[in-house]
Write a protein that holds these residues in place. Structure first.
Motif, PDB file in Angstrom:
ATOM      1  N   TRP A  58     -17.821  -7.091  31.859  1.00  0.00           N
ATOM      2  CA  TRP A  58     -17.626  -7.673  30.524  1.00  0.00           C
ATOM      3  C   TRP A  58     -16.824  -8.978  30.615  1.00  0.00           C
ATOM      4  O   TRP A  58     -17.165  -9.972  30.005  1.00  0.00           O
ATOM      5  N   LYS A  59     -15.785  -8.936  31.410  1.00  0.00           N
ATOM      6  CA  LYS A  59     -14.898 -10.105  31.500  1.00  0.00           C
ATOM      7  C   LYS A  59     -15.510 -11.258  32.288  1.00  0.00           C
ATOM      8  O   LYS A  59     -15.006 -12.380  32.234  1.00  0.00           O
ATOM      9  N   SER A  60     -16.592 -10.961  33.041  1.00  0.00           N
ATOM     10  CA  SER A  60     -17.215 -12.014  33.846  1.00  0.00           C
ATOM     11  C   SER A  60     -17.973 -13.012  32.981  1.00  0.00           C
ATOM     12  O   SER A  60     -18.341 -14.092  33.446  1.00  0.00           O
ATOM     13  N   HIS A  61     -18.208 -12.651  31.711  1.00  0.00           N
ATOM     14  CA  HIS A  61     -18.999 -13.532  30.858  1.00  0.00           C
ATOM     15  C   HIS A  61     -18.234 -14.815  30.535  1.00  0.00           C
ATOM     16  O   HIS A  61     -17.058 -14.771  30.203  1.00  0.00           O
ATOM     17  N   LYS A  62     -18.960 -15.923  30.635  1.00  0.00           N
ATOM     18  CA  LYS A  62     -18.310 -17.224  30.404  1.00  0.00           C
ATOM     19  C   LYS A  62     -18.406 -17.629  28.931  1.00  0.00           C
ATOM     20  O   LYS A  62     -19.430 -17.436  28.306  1.00  0.00           O
ATOM     21  N   THR A  63     -17.309 -18.193  28.415  1.00  0.00           N
ATOM     22  CA  THR A  63     -17.310 -18.607  27.004  1.00  0.00           C
ATOM     23  C   THR A  63     -16.915 -20.076  26.849  1.00  0.00           C
ATOM     24  O   THR A  63     -16.293 -20.460  25.887  1.00  0.00           O
ATOM     25  N   GLU A  64     -17.335 -20.914  27.831  1.00  0.00           N
ATOM     26  CA  GLU A  64     -16.944 -22.338  27.777  1.00  0.00           C
ATOM     27  C   GLU A  64     -17.520 -23.043  26.559  1.00  0.00           C
ATOM     28  O   GLU A  64     -17.015 -24.071  26.142  1.00  0.00           O
ATOM     29  N   ARG A  65     -18.632 -22.510  26.051  1.00  0.00           N
ATOM     30  CA  ARG A  65     -19.303 -23.205  24.949  1.00  0.00           C
ATOM     31  C   ARG A  65     -18.533 -23.124  23.633  1.00  0.00           C
ATOM     32  O   ARG A  65     -18.935 -23.722  22.642  1.00  0.00           O
ATOM     33  N   LEU A  66     -17.454 -22.386  23.622  1.00  0.00           N
ATOM     34  CA  LEU A  66     -16.686 -22.258  22.373  1.00  0.00           C
ATOM     35  C   LEU A  66     -16.198 -23.629  21.912  1.00  0.00           C
ATOM     36  O   LEU A  66     -15.760 -24.434  22.732  1.00  0.00           O
ATOM     37  N   PRO A  67     -16.271 -23.899  20.608  1.00  0.00           N
ATOM     38  CA  PRO A  67     -15.855 -25.225  20.147  1.00  0.00           C
ATOM     39  C   PRO A  67     -14.392 -25.525  20.449  1.00  0.00           C
ATOM     40  O   PRO A  67     -13.558 -24.615  20.470  1.00  0.00           O
ATOM     41  N   SER A  68     -14.110 -26.819  20.685  1.00  0.00           N
ATOM     42  CA  SER A  68     -12.721 -27.218  20.957  1.00  0.00           C
ATOM     43  C   SER A  68     -11.916 -27.136  19.667  1.00  0.00           C
ATOM     44  O   SER A  68     -12.480 -27.036  18.584  1.00  0.00           O
ATOM     45  N   ILE A  69     -10.608 -27.235  19.793  1.00  0.00           N
ATOM     46  CA  ILE A  69      -9.745 -27.161  18.602  1.00  0.00           C
ATOM     47  C   ILE A  69     -10.059 -28.324  17.646  1.00  0.00           C
ATOM     48  O   ILE A  69     -10.022 -28.159  16.420  1.00  0.00           O
ATOM     49  N   ALA A  70     -10.447 -29.494  18.237  1.00  0.00           N
ATOM     50  CA  ALA A  70     -10.778 -30.654  17.393  1.00  0.00           C
ATOM     51  C   ALA A  70     -12.009 -30.359  16.548  1.00  0.00           C
ATOM     52  O   ALA A  70     -12.035 -30.649  15.348  1.00  0.00           O
ATOM     53  N   SER A  71     -13.033 -29.729  17.173  1.00  0.00           N
ATOM     54  CA  SER A  71     -14.247 -29.472  16.384  1.00  0.00           C
ATOM     55  C   SER A  71     -14.039 -28.338  15.377  1.00  0.00           C
ATOM     56  O   SER A  71     -14.662 -28.339  14.318  1.00  0.00           O
ATOM     57  N   ILE A  72     -13.154 -27.388  15.696  1.00  0.00           N
ATOM     58  CA  ILE A  72     -12.900 -26.319  14.724  1.00  0.00           C
ATOM     59  C   ILE A  72     -12.123 -26.908  13.536  1.00  0.00           C
ATOM     60  O   ILE A  72     -12.368 -26.533  12.384  1.00  0.00           O
TER      61      ILE A  72
END
Lengths: 158, 195
Positions: free
Chosen positions: B11-25
């Motif tokens: 489960w933890k091996s999944h990558k979540t780099e695509r999450l928006p940056s703080i600027a885009s949020i």
């Protein structure tokens, strides 16, 4: 704690909880964003009576449950049946997809509980988030673990 | 290593780099905020225009009959009620999402059941019908034929709306609500189960 710190600390965890419930990466991203918009809207009214993490997870879980208002069923991600023949680089990814599909088979509440558990949220806090007793959560976690382990063994994924 | 620890690692091996940056949020929040403000502005602008027009018509029309005045007052009251309830809805700050899952489900169920009854809508429909009956009296009372014909048409229209259109809409809405209530009950049962 300011909003930026909250976002950098919790965004990945919230995304994972949403992903475990929805089994859809794009929807999980959207729901993560929606969760943080609600966090931003209500941060001023947060009373610090509970842990900030508990409060954020609670919002995310309710956002997930709101999906029952849509008719769409939780989708399954396509997975080749022969895991052994897949290249080594992709094995972990395929196992991850298999795990997501196993979680997608669970009832709604169990999907939420296991999503939180996999993100290392303590069981006492899971109980607080979902509004169940600690003992009830403990039993549920135990059963979900058994179910998932059984499926992994049956699939030869260990 | 425990088998479930392996599952946890997967489960933890999944990558979540695509999450928006703080600027885009932050941009998304700003965008959400301005869209909300714009919606409220347009709604208030349109509603105020309608109410001002109605008041202008009342002043300009200068009716001497009390029936017309009653009709007009009812129209304004209904308009104000709809205006404030819609405004409340637009400004609503999804507070229910801050509740625990169990309480959230109870709240969702209560709201869905309330929606199914739609008593407020029924009362509004009756008031609107009454408003029409009073308001058109002055226009139709010029001759008996006009009065009878006009009221018959209005009556038939209201009968159609009340006995044909409304039940159809209620049935459609109730089907949707019933499906939702079943889903909520299903999840509630999962929380009630002992383990």
């Amino acid at each position: 704690m300011d909003f930026d710190t909250i976002y950098s600390e919790f965004s990945h965890k919230i995304f994972s909880v949403c992903l475990s419930y929805l089994n859809d990466t794009d929807k999980a991203y959207d729901l993560t964003q929606e969760t943080f918009i609600t966090v931003w809207q209500n941060l001023h009214s947060f009373k610090h009576k509970s842990n900030i993490g508990t409060w954020i997870y609670r919002i995310a879980c309710n956002k997930c449950l709101r999906q029952i208002e849509n008719d769409a069923r939780i989708k399954k991600v396509e997975l080749p049946t022969q895991i052994e023949v897949i290249e080594t680089d992709n094995i972990q990814e395929q196992k991850h997809i298999f795990l997501r599909n196993c979680i997608a088979d669970l009832p709604e509440l169990e999907r939420i509980i296991i999503g939180l558990f996999l993100e290392d949220v303590p069981q006492e806090r899971i109980a607080e988030i979902v509004g169940l007793s600690h003992s009830n959560v403990r039993v549920k976690v135990h059963r979900i673990k058994e179910k998932l382990t059984k499926k992994f063994k049956a699939n030869g994924s260990f | 290593m425990d088998h479930f620890d392996e599952i946890k690692d997967i489960w933890k091996s999944h990558k979540t780099e695509r999450l928006p940056s703080i600027a885009s949020i932050n941009d998304a929040i700003k965008n959400f905020h301005s869209t909300n403000k714009r919606n409220i502005f347009f709604f208030v602008f349109l509603s105020v225009t309608c109410i001002v027009t109605m008041i202008w018509v009342i002043i300009d029309y200068q009716s001497n009959l009390w029936t017309t005045r009653v009709g007009e007052s009812l129209f304004i009251l209904i308009g104000l009620y709809l205006f404030f309830s819609k405004l409340k809805l637009l400004r609503r700050n999804k507070q229910e999402e801050l509740l625990s899952t169990n309480d959230y489900l109870d709240n969702l169920k209560k709201k869905s059941q309330k929606g199914a009854l739609s008593e407020t809508r029924a009362i509004l429909f009756i008031l609107l019908s009454l408003a029409f009956f009073f308001y058109v009296y002055e226009l139709l009372s010029v001759s008996n034929t006009r009065l009878i014909f006009g009221y018959c048409l209005l009556f038939l229209f209201l009968v159609f709306m009340w006995f044909v259109y409304r039940p159809l809409m209620v049935k459609r809405q109730q089907n949707k609500i019933q499906i939702l209530l079943t889903k909520i009950d299903n999840i509630k049962n999962q929380t009630d189960e002992k383990g």
